[in-house]
Structures are given as C-alpha cells and as structure tokens.
Design a protein around this motif. Sequence first.
Motif, PDB file in Angstrom:
ATOM      1  N   LEU A 229      -2.069  24.661  -4.616  1.00  0.00           N
ATOM      2  CA  LEU A 229      -1.991  23.204  -4.586  1.00  0.00           C
ATOM      3  C   LEU A 229      -3.271  22.585  -4.023  1.00  0.00           C
ATOM      4  N   LEU A 230      -3.828  23.213  -2.984  1.00  0.00           N
ATOM      5  CA  LEU A 230      -5.096  22.727  -2.440  1.00  0.00           C
ATOM      6  C   LEU A 230      -6.201  22.803  -3.495  1.00  0.00           C
ATOM      7  N   GLN A 231      -6.212  23.899  -4.237  1.00  0.00           N
ATOM      8  CA  GLN A 231      -7.248  24.068  -5.267  1.00  0.00           C
ATOM      9  C   GLN A 231      -7.109  23.034  -6.373  1.00  0.00           C
ATOM     10  N   GLN A 232      -5.856  22.760  -6.785  1.00  0.00           N
ATOM     11  CA  GLN A 232      -5.662  21.751  -7.829  1.00  0.00           C
ATOM     12  C   GLN A 232      -6.051  20.373  -7.322  1.00  0.00           C
ATOM     13  N   GLY A 233      -5.680  20.064  -6.074  1.00  0.00           N
ATOM     14  CA  GLY A 233      -6.078  18.783  -5.499  1.00  0.00           C
ATOM     15  C   GLY A 233      -7.584  18.649  -5.408  1.00  0.00           C
ATOM     16  N   GLN A 234      -8.256  19.742  -5.000  1.00  0.00           N
ATOM     17  CA  GLN A 234      -9.706  19.714  -4.894  1.00  0.00           C
ATOM     18  C   GLN A 234     -10.357  19.579  -6.271  1.00  0.00           C
ATOM     19  N   SER A 302       0.271   5.275 -13.138  1.00  0.00           N
ATOM     20  CA  SER A 302       0.279   6.587 -13.796  1.00  0.00           C
ATOM     21  C   SER A 302       1.056   7.558 -12.922  1.00  0.00           C
ATOM     22  N   ARG A 303       1.964   8.329 -13.520  1.00  0.00           N
ATOM     23  CA  ARG A 303       2.856   9.220 -12.777  1.00  0.00           C
ATOM     24  C   ARG A 303       2.325  10.652 -12.803  1.00  0.00           C
ATOM     25  N   ARG A 304       2.361  11.290 -11.643  1.00  0.00           N
ATOM     26  CA  ARG A 304       1.911  12.682 -11.521  1.00  0.00           C
ATOM     27  C   ARG A 304       2.630  13.589 -12.527  1.00  0.00           C
ATOM     28  N   SER A 305       3.891  13.335 -12.808  1.00  0.00           N
ATOM     29  CA  SER A 305       4.657  14.182 -13.719  1.00  0.00           C
ATOM     30  C   SER A 305       4.090  14.197 -15.131  1.00  0.00           C
ATOM     31  N   GLN A 306       3.191  13.258 -15.440  1.00  0.00           N
ATOM     32  CA  GLN A 306       2.593  13.197 -16.772  1.00  0.00           C
ATOM     33  C   GLN A 306       1.151  13.688 -16.797  1.00  0.00           C
ATOM     34  N   TRP A 307       0.640  14.151 -15.663  1.00  0.00           N
ATOM     35  CA  TRP A 307      -0.740  14.626 -15.612  1.00  0.00           C
ATOM     36  C   TRP A 307      -0.838  16.059 -16.129  1.00  0.00           C
ATOM     37  N   GLN A 308      -2.004  16.403 -16.661  1.00  0.00           N
ATOM     38  CA  GLN A 308      -2.297  17.765 -17.101  1.00  0.00           C
ATOM     39  C   GLN A 308      -3.293  18.396 -16.131  1.00  0.00           C
ATOM     40  N   ALA A 309      -3.025  19.642 -15.738  1.00  0.00           N
ATOM     41  CA  ALA A 309      -3.820  20.282 -14.686  1.00  0.00           C
ATOM     42  C   ALA A 309      -5.293  20.398 -15.036  1.00  0.00           C
ATOM     43  N   ASP A 310      -5.612  20.542 -16.309  1.00  0.00           N
ATOM     44  CA  ASP A 310      -6.999  20.797 -16.714  1.00  0.00           C
ATOM     45  C   ASP A 310      -7.705  19.541 -17.222  1.00  0.00           C
ATOM     46  N   GLN A 311      -7.127  18.375 -16.998  1.00  0.00           N
ATOM     47  CA  GLN A 311      -7.718  17.139 -17.495  1.00  0.00           C
ATOM     48  C   GLN A 311      -7.998  16.180 -16.342  1.00  0.00           C
ATOM     49  N   PRO A 312      -9.003  15.313 -16.501  1.00  0.00           N
ATOM     50  CA  PRO A 312      -9.258  14.304 -15.464  1.00  0.00           C
ATOM     51  C   PRO A 312      -8.053  13.382 -15.296  1.00  0.00           C
ATOM     52  N   LEU A 313      -7.970  12.771 -14.137  1.00  0.00           N
ATOM     53  CA  LEU A 313      -6.844  11.890 -13.872  1.00  0.00           C
ATOM     54  C   LEU A 313      -6.997  10.569 -14.631  1.00  0.00           C
ATOM     55  N   PRO A 314      -5.878  10.002 -15.082  1.00  0.00           N
ATOM     56  CA  PRO A 314      -5.948   8.770 -15.866  1.00  0.00           C
ATOM     57  C   PRO A 314      -6.341   7.572 -15.008  1.00  0.00           C
ATOM     58  N   PRO A 328       0.473  19.131  -0.301  1.00  0.00           N
ATOM     59  CA  PRO A 328      -0.907  19.593  -0.097  1.00  0.00           C
ATOM     60  C   PRO A 328      -1.861  19.126  -1.203  1.00  0.00           C
ATOM     61  N   LEU A 329      -1.381  19.089  -2.436  1.00  0.00           N
ATOM     62  CA  LEU A 329      -2.201  18.593  -3.547  1.00  0.00           C
ATOM     63  C   LEU A 329      -2.589  17.130  -3.299  1.00  0.00           C
TER      64      LEU A 329
END
Length: 436
Positions: A229-234, A302-314, A328-329
């Motif tokens: 989770l830390l890595q994804q947040g970073q 924008s809701r976290r549940s619709q985000w993709q791990a490998d894409q920039p945030l909307p 932690p994320l």
Amino acid sequence: MTPSHWREALALRLYSLGVWAAQPLLRRKLRRRAVQEPGYAEAVPERFGCYAAPATPTPPLWIHAVSLGESRAAGILLREIRQQQPSLPVLLTHGTATGRTEGQRLLADIGMAGDQQAWLPWDTPAAVARFLQHFRPRMGVLMETEVWPNLVHACQAANVPLWLVNARLNEKSFTGARRLPSLLPPAYRDLTGVLAQTEADGQRLQTLGANVLGITGNLKFDEQPALALLQQGQHWRSLNAGGHGKPVVAMASSREGEEALWLDAIHRLPDPRRVQWMLIPRHPQRFDEVAELVQGRGLTLSRRSQWQADQPLPTADVWLGDSMGEMPLYYRLADVALMGASFAPLGGQNLIEACACGCPVIVGPHTFNFAQAAEDAIAAGAAERAPDMQQAIHRALRLVQDAAMRTASRVSAQQFATAKGGAARATARRLLSALR
C-alpha cells in the motif's frame, strides 16, 4: 453478605434485567444496520450465545476486539504472540461489522488452522454462560475499553482469567463509571490484570479498583504499514508530482457532521482549487452519502474504487477514499492529513498510523481518546492542533506551500511513530507468562 456486596449483587441483577429486556431492541437495531452494512445480518444467533460451529479441541486464547481500531491493535498483538508461541489456537470476537471484517483479514494473514471468529454475545448472564461453555477459553483478553459487568462476573465464576490490555480510560468515561459505584468499579476490580497505555490511564483504572500490572504503551506504535500500500501510494504521489500536480490535503477518517464543516471551510477559501483535496470517511456505509454531499456542493469527485493501479490519478476537485484497509496508501499519497473525529466531540481517531506513513497531522480540539499520543505528536513536531476546521485548513495550506516545512514535518512524523515501539512484545510476554 456485607452491605457493599449486597449492593453490588443488586446492581448486577438490575443491570441484567435491563439488558435482557433490551434484546428485542438489539434485534431491531441489527436489522436496521444490516440494510447499509450486510455484515450485521451474519450469524445473528451468536449475538445471543448460540454458536453453530464446533469449538476447537484445544481451549483457545480468546481476544475480544470490538471494532475496527481495536481489531487492528489486536492484529499487532497477535503477530507478536504468534512469534512467541506459534501453535496457540486463537478465538477472535467482535461487536461491529468493520471489526469482524478486519478480524477475518487477520486470521487469513497470520492465523493457523483451528483459529475461530465469532460475535461476542449480548451481555446477559445466559448468553455469556453459553459463550464460555461453548468455547472454553483458557484466557480472555479485552482490547482497550470493553469491560462488561456480566462478562467479567461470568469469567471469574468460570475461572477464566480475563485481562484488559492496551487499556485506555478517558476522563469522561472515568467520571461515568464512578457514577455507578456498585456496577462498574466491581467489574474493573474483578479483572485478572490490566496493562494500560499511559500513566494517566493506569491511574484512572486503578482508582476504579483495577489491578493495573503495567504501563506498556500503545500497541499502535508497533504497527507496520503494509508495504504494498505504501508503494502504491508513493507511485501515485510520484505521478501526481511529475504531472505538476497540486499538494494533497486529506481529511482522514471523517465522521458524520465533519464533512459538512470541511466543505464549508473549503468554500470560504479565496482559491480552493490550489490544492488537491482528498476525503476518506471512517465508515463504509457512508461512502455514497458523502459522495452525494460533496457533489451537492458543486465539486467534482473521483472515487478510489474506480482508479487503476497503473494509471495516473484522475482530475477532480475531491478524491474520495471509498475503500477499506487502505489508509497507508492514502497517508503516503497525502502531504498532510486532518484527523477525523477530532473536529466534533468524538475523541479523535488514531494519528499514529498517519505518522508511521510519513504524513504529518493536524488535529482538532477533541482528542480525548488519544490524548497522550496527540500531545506527544504535537511536542515532537509531527502534529499541530487547530481550534476548528477553518483554522486546520489554513494551517494545512501553510504547511503544503512551504517545501522545507513539509519535509521537516514528514521526518518528524516518522521519527515520532518509531520512537515509542515495544508495547506488543511487552504485552505478549506478560500474557503468555500468565497463560503458562
């Protein structure tokens, strides 16, 4: 029987009658809660001491963690117990759906074959007796605050040692307990042992008659944020910065009423879009309600549940953290967090986790559930206190716009979180020694 014993017996009897009479109200409450949180409809007979699954052949160590925060603390303790005594079977009990969900995650991650999970029964003599007869625990461990008169009385009668660990008791609860001198102080007195978070907690518990055997600190200082989770947040933080993104200000673990205060404060800013706002409600059943509240103020979401791990945030005015178990994320993604439940008179949420993720914190005026941790964090430069939501947001903006101050605060937060560890090891050693 002495007069004091007679008064205590009478108080327990009257309390038991009241709890028994309230059972239909409990059933109705569970049905209502299950509409928004289906977990409350699971295994309802367990709430009344009726268990379908057979108990483990070996009497377990029973740990009661009522809700989400206590379950996370129980997980920290359980990991240490597993290291010191790997083969010990464990029974986890809970009182809320979020606590039960977190407990399932714990047993999946660090459990062993034979571990079990159940609801703690409603505190009637009959239900508690059925619970103890079914599971036959070797020892009971109550996390933080959960002291129930019939439960304590039944454990003492059944020779089940019952401990209260990571114990805390704020001034308001202490005053309330003293108003019932024939009911609650005897329950604290009859606990086998108490391990308190702070000297102040220990003193209040001891005044009520509890057998305080140590000040072991707060288990949450031993929590290790999930690396993935830390890595994804970073990763998202780097993408946001690389794309010339705005600093991220989070409202973390918000409770009912605080989101409206937060939106009002943002609305008063001359330029609210100079930072990226993130809002993480404490309870999952409120995610949709909070989303509607934000959009009703004319803000994009924008809701976290619709985000993709490998894409920039909307791009959106507000990112909504509508997921469980990912704090932690969110903390690694944020530059600063406003701590929920501290801007309404609810006592605050756990700020230690935010600091462990390197996220400095701003708390409101109400931190009585984490009083010592909040004061220590402020003294260490890991947190600030604001008198209200508007001032909290102004302080957050000042912090994120000063790169040197922001970096220093992140370092202070991590140093604060790592400086007070050791409670899990001390607590596990004391419990296992008593168990042997």
